[in-house]
Design a protein around this motif. Sequence first.
Motif, PDB file in Angstrom:
ATOM      1  N   TYR A  74       0.819  -0.987   0.166  1.00  0.00           N
ATOM      2  CA  TYR A  74       0.101  -0.558   0.408  1.00  0.00           C
ATOM      3  C   TYR A  74       0.699   1.492   0.408  1.00  0.00           C
ATOM      4  CZ  TYR A  74      -4.157  -2.519   0.774  1.00  0.00           C
ATOM      5  OH  TYR A  74      -5.721  -4.089   1.145  1.00  0.00           O
ATOM      6  N   ARG A 194      -9.631   5.037   0.410  1.00  0.00           N
ATOM      7  CA  ARG A 194      -8.935   4.115   0.388  1.00  0.00           C
ATOM      8  C   ARG A 194      -9.259   4.127  -1.696  1.00  0.00           C
ATOM      9  NH1 ARG A 194     -12.061   1.513   3.157  1.00  0.00           N
ATOM     10  NH2 ARG A 194     -13.103  -0.390   1.588  1.00  0.00           N
ATOM     11  N   THR A 196      -7.542   2.448  -4.929  1.00  0.00           N
ATOM     12  CA  THR A 196      -6.197   1.548  -5.787  1.00  0.00           C
ATOM     13  C   THR A 196      -6.728   1.340  -8.002  1.00  0.00           C
ATOM     14  OG1 THR A 196      -6.046  -0.716  -6.457  1.00  0.00           O
ATOM     15  CG2 THR A 196      -8.240  -0.374  -6.300  1.00  0.00           C
TER      16      THR A 196
END
Length: 358
Positions: A74, A194, A196
């Motif tokens: 991460y 979060r 991605t």
Amino acid sequence: MRRVIIAGAGIVGLSTALSLRQAGFEVAVRERAPRIRETGAVLGVWPHTIRELERIGLGARLDEIKAERSFVRYRDFSGADFTMTKMPPARTVYRPQLSALLASAVGEDDLRTGKELVDYIEDPAGVTVYYADGDHERADLLVGADGLNSRVRTILAPGTESHHQGGHHVWRAVLPFDRDIGDGAPVLGRNRTRGTLIRLADGSCCWVIAQFGATISTTMTSKEEALARVSDLHDGTWPFALREVVLATPQDSVLHSRVAVVPAISRWASDRVVLAGDGAHAMSPHIGSGASLGIEDARVLGDYLSRADIAPALTAYQDDRLDRYRQVRQHADAMAAAPTPLSYVERFSEYLTWLHTT
Ligand SMILES: Cc1cc2nc3c(=O)[nH]c(=O)nc-3n(C[C@H](O)[C@H](O)[C@H](O)COP(=O)(O)OP(=O)(O)OC[C@H]3O[C@@H](n4cnc5c(N)ncnc54)[C@H](O)[C@@H]3O)c2cc1C
């Protein structure tokens, strides 16, 4: 031959069909939707899940969907790296491809769509299942693999309706995007976000943005909501194409979900009826393993049913799974309450180590 009706042809219902066929059952999968699910984004699957899929007979065919190896590390919003040395390498699969592969392994003869279970009646010799179209049929066993708002669960264990997990929202899309998207490491940003960006095997690009404790505007589109969170995920000082990719996404392609979960329940089975997958335990997607755990349910249920009569096998399965999910919930709650990105990563690493060693 013992016959099982499986309500729901999601990843877990289809996996259960393969597992129970191995255990000697004639299987009948009944899906409410007119087609097997063709939408969705990506699923992260762990080595553990690949092993479970191999055990229910899908191993040799997994190459057909070209699961990509993905990063298990991460960054924070400034690009700083959290390397997780103890994490197993994950693989990323495009969800509709995995569904299609499982459906083809089950086969058309044992799978009917457009069949919505509305009720069932259990008796000592079996179970009668009733459908919205007026049809009914008998089996020795009914598996409720009918997802978050399972009808089977609400009959088996009344008062267990799903509920939203306070302010937890997810936005995502898959689109063609040729330019460089970086290394795919997920970002743990500010304000409990979060995000991605993942390159899929077919060359398209998937983005996912999530936030615990999000406040949603009544006037913004889903795409605008997603864009509003990009600055929490990227301070602009390092290469990360998230803003560009979200901007390039047609509004209609943005999927938005308010995360909902099933409360912890103590009853998963009667003598002839049992729950599996999200129908039994839908949890927040931040643990990245709801489908993996559901595939594990399918394999474990098949193991018990191959060794014992139906009623004792269901009791043994229920006891086994209740204990495992009590521990999964503890890990999930600890991650959601993590005060910093670093502690979130540490708790996730602890969870995955536990998942792979128990
Ligand atoms: C944003 C997001 C990201 C996620 N990421 C991951 C990840 O990376 N890795 C992972 O492992 N998990 C992940 N999950 C969790 C995972 O998607 C679920 O745990 C999994 O799909 C559950 O599968 P299921 O078959 O139990 O339920 P579902 O996929 O919901 O399937 C249930 C099926 O039952 C059918 N059905 C419903 N009612 C009836 C009825 N009355 N009669 C007949 N059929 C019925 C439905 O149409 C559906 O096809 C994520 C979840 C979300 C929301």
